[in-house]
Design an enzyme around this catalytic site. Structure first.
Site: not given
Length: 462
Positions: A180, A176, A301, A50, A47, A42, A439, A203, A434
């Site tokens: 990316e 992913y 993992d 990236k 992560c 990561c 919202e 998928r 808003h």
């Protein structure tokens, strides 16, 4: 004190470091071995770098949009080397923090490859140590396809060592990482093809999101090649030729294999320690993350459940509390929010429409719109899709899905609500902020359709 350590962790990534640090804070004697880099995939090749590169593509797009808002911005191109230097400096800083966190909590660290000799003995070079409990948290490794010329292709780690941006890139895969990388490379100026076997990318994601992703990628000029598989890669002069099952050949300068990751268990000595693995090489664990060897645990993992950094961190903390903190608990694998940092980003939590409908009737609420920023900028294809999947019987929101600006930031809050079992009525009585895209999640009033409802004749037959 029969063993050198109360806990020895093999792997210095998110799961291992969190478990080690918290265990030591609870008073355990802890050792950790990491053979490559602290912080794991990561922080170093995942992560963090990236996301920095995703940020780089966004600045280029914002600069182009600026004219519509009255800004006179001249874009003279992108400096790959400058980005790489900034990215690598941040990665080095964060990796160093991981080591300091361990040492600050009294953890003994080893910059070494560790293997198991038996259920309590760890080998590191010429040194052996013993531990009452062992945690394997060695993560995963990217894979190439088994096709002729696969060695000519790059894996995901290689994006972060490239000296320059290739002019033409083929990305193989549709998960992913593939999408990316396609958006990063295209956003920085490359011509990009994405090849994948299925009709739609991503998928396992909601089908509306998958369809919207196709439109978003196409709007950026990314060429999508569905329903094909690469058959070979050959080098001719200074270019690569990628053969496909459709008998088409694509000329390119670089090929990225984004075709999945496998558990990093080879050569760890798990067999000698009596640790069972499945056919894919993942360590088999029970609900307590205990392997077939009662004193050996595995997280992240390497067990191939939900392969996300926050999930690894959460389970690592829970295991430390359970083993050494006198407060046994589990981190839930249910309703884990996640994001795909494409352009625009995708985020989701809970069940897809297809998975929810398989369990019973659901109501579907969907909205599509162009964000305010892009009604002014005029950038084509920059759309937003937001969707709620609601159980007809209980009114609970079973899933929330979004493609659009700030999707990941918005979905973090939605994830709390879905995890707490919020109903559609809870969403409806929430006052929106808003003007925001967010919202829309609390102003969806008109049901788009129902799903998972049996036809009357089938229901009568049953």
């Amino acid at each position: 004190m029969a063993h050198d350590f109360d806990l020895f962790v093999i792997g210095g990534g998110s799961a291992g470091v969190r478990c080690a640090r918290v265990s030591a804070a609870h008073g355990a004697r802890v050792g950790v071995a990491e053979e490559r880099f602290w912080g794991g995939t990561c922080v170093n090749v995942g992560c963090v770098p990236k996301k920095i590169m995703v940020n780089a593509t966004e600045y280029g797009q914002w600069a182009q949009d600026g004219a519509a808002f009255g800004w006179d911005i001249e874009v003279r191109g992108h400096d790959w080397a400058k980005l790489a230097k900034a990215r690598d400096a941040e990665v080095a800083r964060l990796s160093g923090i991981y080591g300091k966190l361990l040492q600050g909590n009294g953890v003994t660290t080893f910059d070494a490859r560790a293997t198991l000799v038996d259920a309590h003995t760890i080998q590191m070079g010429d040194r052996k140590v013993t531990a009452e409990r062992i945690l394997v948290a060695t993560g995963g490794t990217p894979q190439r396809l088994d096709i002729p010329g696969a060695e000519l292709g790059l894996i995901s780690d290689d994006l972060f060592t490239l000296g320059a941006l290739p002019k033409r890139v083929v990305v193989i895969g549709a998960g992913y990482i593939a999408l990316e990388f396609a958006c990063i490379l295209r956003g920085l100026g490359a011509e990009v093809d994405v090849m994948y076997r299925a009709a739609l990318p991503l998928r396992g994601f909601d089908d509306d999101i998958r369809t919207a992703a196709v439109a978003a990628l196409d709007a950026q000029g990314i060429r999508l090649n569905p329903d094909v598989s690469p058959t070979r890669i050959t080098r001719v002069d200074n270019q690569l030729l990628v053969g496909m099952s459709s008998n088409f050949i694509r000329e390119t300068d670089a090929v990225f294999f984004c075709t999945g990751r496998s558990p990093n268990t080879a050569g760890l000595g798990l067999e000698a320690a009596g640790v069972e693995m499945n056919a894919a090489g993942a360590i088999v664990v029970d609900e307590e993350h205990r392997s077939s060897q009662p004193n050996i645990f595995a997280l992240g993992d390497v067990i191939d459940r939900i392969n996300l950094t926050p999930m690894a961190t959460a389970t690592g903390h829970a295991l430390a509390d359970t083993l050494f903190g006198n407060k046994p608990r589990k981190a839930s694998y249910d309703n884990v929010a996640t994001a795909v940092f494409t352009n625009p980003p995708i985020a989701t939590v809970g069940l897809s429409e297809q998975d929810a409908a398989a369990r019973g009737p659901v109501d579907i609420f969907v909205t599509h719109f162009t964000p305010m920023r892009h009604t002014i900028s005029g950038r084509q294809g920059r759309k937003t899709l937001m969707k709620l999947v609601v159980c007809q019987r209980t009114d609970k929101v079973l899933g929330a899905h979004m493609l659009g600006e700030d999707a990941a930031e918005i979905m973090q809050g939605i994830g709390i609500a879905v995890g707490m079992g919020a109903t559609k009525a809870d969403f409806d009585r929430t006052i929106g902020i808003h003007p925001t895209a967010a919202e829309e999640f609390v102003t969806l009033r008109t049901r788009a359709r129902e799903s998972g409802v049996q036809p009357p004749q089938q229901a009568a037959a049953e």
